[in-house]
Design an enzyme around this catalytic site. Structure first.
Site, PDB file in Angstrom:
ATOM      1  N   ARG A 276       3.932  14.027 -11.680  1.00  0.00           N
ATOM      2  CA  ARG A 276       4.239  13.827 -13.094  1.00  0.00           C
ATOM      3  C   ARG A 276       5.752  13.774 -13.272  1.00  0.00           C
ATOM      4  O   ARG A 276       6.424  14.798 -13.314  1.00  0.00           O
ATOM      5  CB  ARG A 276       3.631  14.952 -13.933  1.00  0.00           C
ATOM      6  N   GLU A 350      -5.851  12.063 -11.304  1.00  0.00           N
ATOM      7  CA  GLU A 350      -5.897  10.829 -12.071  1.00  0.00           C
ATOM      8  C   GLU A 350      -4.809   9.854 -11.630  1.00  0.00           C
ATOM      9  O   GLU A 350      -3.640  10.203 -11.534  1.00  0.00           O
ATOM     10  CB  GLU A 350      -5.715  11.136 -13.559  1.00  0.00           C
TER      11      GLU A 350
END
Length: 432
Positions: A276, A350
């Site tokens: 991220r 994801e």
């Protein structure tokens, strides 16, 4: 955006969607304020009609030389103007509140969307590929990237602050290779590639459904009224804003672009390495099609299939999940996420997302088409992440690492990597 008439007729369904998506809005309050708005609008229109009629009478009286009666009507018009000004001021206040609430109204969700409060409630639909089994000390992507001199996190942080990185050498080549592979795949499937603006106006983010609820995720350019996009979906959809388009065949657009997100609220293991980060690259696919539920559902399956095809070319195990209400954004009608196996997390992470928005986004962006009878209607829009990098490098490096420390390059990527089949450890590392 949903039509107010439709909201009035489906108030409970809309409120349920807002509650499920955890959007703080009272649909009842919106409807009450809209009733006030409509009443004030009628009062304003009637006042204007009476004023115009009186003004016409004044003109006739003046022509007839009846000045005294004309002056009497002028006094009535003056009083009416004062009343109108007061009503119009109230209308402006109520209209502003209605508009504020309308921007918060979420899209409803499909009947087959699972209920839930977070990604833990997403429902697995299928798994594809075998999980790797390591009979040696497997490394995570950070250690692999450092040993192969592909990733430099400390210097990235030195340059850009937290969640910054530098890709170098073969790391950059892999980053570019997966994007080009994805773009070539979409070209094969009839998509038009585009280079689009990454700095956009505020109304563009409102019209595509990223504002107002996602404002904290977007970087603003102070004093410019411009924002850095977190996905090229925004400019791709906005390309046809305020236009009437021909969707006898679905419009298929793709862009490879840099993206920026503040990632407010994320933490834990998501902040390690490349999972991220604030700056990344995506190949995005966007479809604008006829406003037909069966057609847009077919398109959703198609774009999800493109992302799956890419992962199969990368020889990575993954699963597809139906996203639950609590994990969906304001604008989404139906969503699938694709999660790729990441050995260091011992879990799927994801990497892709596919969304069908029905006409919610097109209504905001004013993208219309003509139906078989020539009547104008709002199109359906869809989007999917064909690939996002450097996040995809996490499973790519971790799943394909070898016992001797090398990293296997999938056959589909080899043409983009100068024909190399492996990334070998630097000689000094091999000698350790």
């Amino acid at each position: 955006m949903l039509e107010m008439k439709w909201i009035r007729e489906h108030a409970e369904e809309v409120q349920a969607a807002a509650d499920g998506k955890r959007i703080n809005i009272s649909i009842r309050e919106l409807l009450v304020r809209d009733e006030e708005r409509r009443a004030l609008l009628l009062e304003t229109e009637e006042g204007r009609r009476v004023r115009n009629s009186l003004s016409a009478d004044i003109g006739k009286l003046m022509q007839a030389g009846e000045r005294e009666q004309a002056e009497g009507l002028r006094e009535q018009v003056k009083q009416l103007n004062d009343q109108l000004a007061n009503v119009e001021a109230k209308l402006a206040v109520v209209q502003e509140e209605v508009t504020r609430l309308q921007w918060l109204v979420p899209n409803v969700v499909s009947p087959d969307t699972p209920m839930g409060v977070s990604d833990e409630d997403n429902v697995e639909l299928r798994r594809v590929g075998e999980l790797p089994v390591f009979d040696y000390d497997a490394k995570d992507h950070v250690e692999l990237g450092e040993r192969h001199d592909l990733i430099d996190l400390p210097r990235g942080v030195k340059i850009g602050g937290t969640r910054s990185y530098v890709l170098k050498g073969a790391g950059l080549l892999l980053h570019r290779a997966v994007q080009q592979l994805a773009l070539d795949l979409l070209l094969k499937h009839g998509f038009t590639p585009m280079e689009v603006p990454l700095m956009v106006r505020e109304n563009t983010l409102l019209n595509t459904g990223f504002f107002p609820t996602g404002r904290d995720q977007v970087y603003e350019l102070q004093g410019e009224n411009k924002w850095l996009v977190g996905t090229s979906e925004v400019p791709l959809v906005s390309y046809y804003a305020d236009e009437i388009v021909d969707v006898q065949e679905p419009i298929k657009l793709a862009a490879a672009s840099t993206c920026f997100r503040s990632e407010v609220g994320s933490g834990g293991r998501d902040v390690r390495g490349l999972y991220r980060v604030h700056q990344f690259a995506k190949v995005e696919q966007v479809i604008i099609c006829a406003p037909d539920a069966k057609e847009s559902e077919r398109m959703l399956q198609e774009i999800t299939g493109h992302a799956e095809e890419l992962l199969q070319l990368l020889e990575l195990p993954y699963r597809v999940v139906a996203v639950c209400t609590g994990d969906m954004s304001q604008k989404t009608y139906k969503q699938y996420d694709i999660e790729t196996w990441m050995p260091s997390r011992n879990a799927y992470g994801e990497t892709h997302s596919s969304s069908n928005l029905h006409d919610f986004q097109a209504r905001r962006s004013n993208i219309r088409c003509r139906d078989a009878q020539g009547k104008l209607a709002y199109c359906h829009t869809l989007n999917n992440t064909a690939v996002a990098s450097p996040r995809i490098l996490i499973p790519l490096l971790e799943n394909h690492q070898q016992a001797d420390g090398s990293i296997r390059i999938p056959a589909a990527l080899q043409p983009y990597m100068g024909g190399a089949e492996f990334l070998s450890l630097p000689q000094q590392d091999e000698e350790k």
